[in-house]
Design a protein around this motif. Sequence first.
Motif, PDB file in Angstrom:
ATOM      1  N   VAL A 199       0.753  -1.094   0.021  1.00 37.96           N
ATOM      2  CA  VAL A 199      -0.066  -0.033  -0.086  1.00 37.96           C
ATOM      3  C   VAL A 199       0.793   1.136  -0.089  1.00 37.96           C
ATOM      4  CG1 VAL A 199      -1.744   1.143   1.541  1.00 37.96           C
ATOM      5  CG2 VAL A 199      -1.994  -0.842   1.037  1.00 37.96           C
ATOM      6  N   GLY A 200       0.439   2.164  -0.815  1.00 42.67           N
ATOM      7  CA  GLY A 200       1.276   3.359  -1.065  1.00 42.67           C
ATOM      8  C   GLY A 200       2.678   3.295  -1.807  1.00 42.67           C
ATOM      9  N   GLN A 201       3.117   2.064  -2.394  1.00 46.88           N
ATOM     10  CA  GLN A 201       4.401   2.018  -3.100  1.00 46.88           C
ATOM     11  C   GLN A 201       3.949   2.575  -4.402  1.00 46.88           C
ATOM     12  OE1 GLN A 201       6.018  -2.052  -2.614  1.00 46.88           O
ATOM     13  NE2 GLN A 201       7.438  -1.685  -4.380  1.00 46.88           N
ATOM     14  N   ARG A 202       5.241   3.014  -5.082  1.00 51.71           N
ATOM     15  CA  ARG A 202       5.241   3.353  -6.147  1.00 51.71           C
ATOM     16  C   ARG A 202       5.724   2.166  -7.256  1.00 51.71           C
ATOM     17  NH1 ARG A 202       8.503   5.154 -10.328  1.00 51.71           N
ATOM     18  NH2 ARG A 202       7.757   7.021 -11.788  1.00 51.71           N
ATOM     19  N   LEU A 203       4.870   1.893  -8.193  1.00 49.95           N
ATOM     20  CA  LEU A 203       4.931   0.854  -9.301  1.00 49.95           C
ATOM     21  C   LEU A 203       6.086   1.227 -10.272  1.00 49.95           C
ATOM     22  CD1 LEU A 203       2.176  -0.276  -8.124  1.00 49.95           C
ATOM     23  CD2 LEU A 203       1.811  -0.786 -10.538  1.00 49.95           C
ATOM     24  N   PRO A 204       6.996   0.379 -10.831  1.00 48.16           N
ATOM     25  CA  PRO A 204       7.794   0.729 -11.924  1.00 48.16           C
ATOM     26  C   PRO A 204       7.119   1.608 -13.137  1.00 48.16           C
ATOM     27  CG  PRO A 204       7.981  -1.583 -11.335  1.00 48.16           C
ATOM     28  CD  PRO A 204       6.898  -0.952 -10.721  1.00 48.16           C
ATOM     29  N   SER A 205       7.868   2.288 -13.639  1.00 44.96           N
ATOM     30  CA  SER A 205       7.230   3.063 -14.773  1.00 44.96           C
ATOM     31  C   SER A 205       6.522   2.105 -15.904  1.00 44.96           C
ATOM     32  CB  SER A 205       8.456   3.934 -15.692  1.00 44.96           C
ATOM     33  OG  SER A 205       9.207   3.057 -16.275  1.00 44.96           O
ATOM     34  N   GLU A 206       5.581   2.971 -16.746  1.00 47.01           N
ATOM     35  CA  GLU A 206       5.100   2.076 -17.971  1.00 47.01           C
ATOM     36  C   GLU A 206       6.046   1.479 -18.556  1.00 47.01           C
ATOM     37  OE1 GLU A 206       2.189   4.169 -19.800  1.00 47.01           O
ATOM     38  OE2 GLU A 206       0.882   4.493 -18.152  1.00 47.01           O
ATOM     39  N   ARG A 207       7.222   1.994 -18.988  1.00 51.95           N
ATOM     40  CA  ARG A 207       8.179   1.527 -19.744  1.00 51.95           C
ATOM     41  C   ARG A 207       8.766   0.140 -19.256  1.00 51.95           C
ATOM     42  NH1 ARG A 207      13.286   1.562 -19.801  1.00 51.95           N
ATOM     43  NH2 ARG A 207      13.402   3.223 -18.103  1.00 51.95           N
TER      44      ARG A 207
ATOM     45  N   GLY B  77       2.639  13.434 -12.492  1.00 43.49           N
ATOM     46  CA  GLY B  77       4.014  13.886 -12.370  1.00 43.49           C
ATOM     47  C   GLY B  77       4.780  12.922 -11.462  1.00 43.49           C
ATOM     48  N   SER B  78       4.117  12.145 -10.792  1.00 44.97           N
ATOM     49  CA  SER B  78       4.716  11.272  -9.637  1.00 44.97           C
ATOM     50  C   SER B  78       4.810   9.915  -9.908  1.00 44.97           C
ATOM     51  CB  SER B  78       4.017  11.622  -8.490  1.00 44.97           C
ATOM     52  OG  SER B  78       4.398  12.722  -7.827  1.00 44.97           O
ATOM     53  N   GLY B  79       3.523   9.286 -10.819  1.00 48.07           N
ATOM     54  CA  GLY B  79       3.775   7.772 -11.069  1.00 48.07           C
ATOM     55  C   GLY B  79       2.501   7.220 -10.807  1.00 48.07           C
ATOM     56  N   THR B  80       2.535   6.024 -10.450  1.00 46.43           N
ATOM     57  CA  THR B  80       1.232   5.161 -10.319  1.00 46.43           C
ATOM     58  C   THR B  80       1.567   4.427  -8.995  1.00 46.43           C
ATOM     59  OG1 THR B  80       0.677   4.761 -12.546  1.00 46.43           O
ATOM     60  CG2 THR B  80      -0.520   3.104 -10.896  1.00 46.43           C
ATOM     61  N   PHE B  81       0.554   4.278  -7.907  1.00 46.94           N
ATOM     62  CA  PHE B  81       0.704   3.726  -6.804  1.00 46.94           C
ATOM     63  C   PHE B  81       0.083   2.890  -6.339  1.00 46.94           C
ATOM     64  CE2 PHE B  81       2.924   7.736  -6.966  1.00 46.94           C
ATOM     65  CZ  PHE B  81       4.109   7.901  -6.176  1.00 46.94           C
ATOM     66  N   VAL B  82       0.162   2.001  -5.417  1.00 50.97           N
ATOM     67  CA  VAL B  82      -0.899   1.079  -4.977  1.00 50.97           C
ATOM     68  C   VAL B  82      -1.949   2.021  -4.243  1.00 50.97           C
ATOM     69  CG1 VAL B  82      -1.421  -0.821  -3.490  1.00 50.97           C
ATOM     70  CG2 VAL B  82       0.566  -1.026  -4.912  1.00 50.97           C
ATOM     71  N   ALA B  83      -3.080   2.003  -4.187  1.00 56.56           N
ATOM     72  CA  ALA B  83      -3.957   2.913  -3.284  1.00 56.56           C
ATOM     73  C   ALA B  83      -4.038   2.631  -1.962  1.00 56.56           C
ATOM     74  CB  ALA B  83      -5.514   2.672  -4.156  1.00 56.56           C
ATOM     75  N   SER B  84      -4.155   3.517  -1.280  1.00 53.62           N
ATOM     76  CA  SER B  84      -4.167   3.368   0.536  1.00 53.62           C
ATOM     77  C   SER B  84      -5.407   2.659   0.671  1.00 53.62           C
ATOM     78  CB  SER B  84      -4.333   4.648   0.928  1.00 53.62           C
ATOM     79  OG  SER B  84      -3.003   5.626   0.645  1.00 53.62           O
ATOM     80  N   ASP B  85      -5.576   1.970   1.803  1.00 51.77           N
ATOM     81  CA  ASP B  85      -6.659   1.176   2.361  1.00 51.77           C
ATOM     82  C   ASP B  85      -7.713   2.224   2.308  1.00 51.77           C
ATOM     83  OD1 ASP B  85      -5.463  -1.148   2.501  1.00 51.77           O
ATOM     84  OD2 ASP B  85      -4.645  -0.698   4.710  1.00 51.77           O
ATOM     85  N   ARG B  86      -8.900   1.810   1.928  1.00 52.30           N
ATOM     86  CA  ARG B  86     -10.117   2.558   1.698  1.00 52.30           C
ATOM     87  C   ARG B  86     -11.079   2.037   2.844  1.00 52.30           C
ATOM     88  NH1 ARG B  86     -11.813   3.450  -4.468  1.00 52.30           N
ATOM     89  NH2 ARG B  86     -10.871   1.718  -4.695  1.00 52.30           N
TER      90      ARG B  86
END
Length: 233
Positions: free
Chosen positions: A23-31, A62-71
């Motif tokens: 949760v909250g971690q940034r994924l690698p870039s799309e490339r 501008g920051s990237g894609t992240f695992v969504a926080s717990d909702r």
Amino acid sequence: MTAIYIKIHDELKHQVEMGIYEVGQRLPSERELAEEFGVSRMTLRQAVTSLVEEGILVRHVGSGTFVASDRVREKMRGTTSFTDIIKNLGKTPTSKVLSYQKTAANEVECDKLQLKKGAQIIRMERIRYADDLPICYEVASIPYRLIADFAKHDITNHFYETLENAGKKIGRSEQVISAKIVNKEIATFLSVKTGAAILALTQISYFANNDETPFEYVLSQYVGERFEFYLER
């Protein structure tokens, strides 16, 4: 034959569920992900977009894609107070009252609450929090005759509990949900960017009596990244 992007979607979702991406971690870039899966960036983007739409991932420009926080999750079944929902999740519910006034009900409030023209209501505007994180902005309208003997503190802090302690049994509710874009004022209240996606909820709650008297009409705006509704049949 399963589309390639769906296979990638399923694999990324599995990795999130297994904690490979937390949760909250940034994924690698799309490339980088496209190279990892051996597909084009367009195919990879389809998979990521579907996960974003499901609320599993979230994009920050501008920051990237992240695992969504717990909702926070609410079952669309029966009538449950926000306070109880948050407590049941082990979080601390709080509210900030922006306004609280006795006034004449408008035409919509009269219709929803089955009131005569000119009837008095309490209209309450507040922000609801879970562990100090703003979850929703709401405007609640309550027939004044139902709460005339209650203290303001009891209404603003634990309304449903106050009603039940007074011998009122909470019954069903009618709920309508729609997607909206938050405006500047509400965005400030909820600590999100103007134009962010929100869930708009209109709810009418009734007592469990023979006449099913409506006791509350609420317009709420929930932060889409922090709250979700789900159906249980």
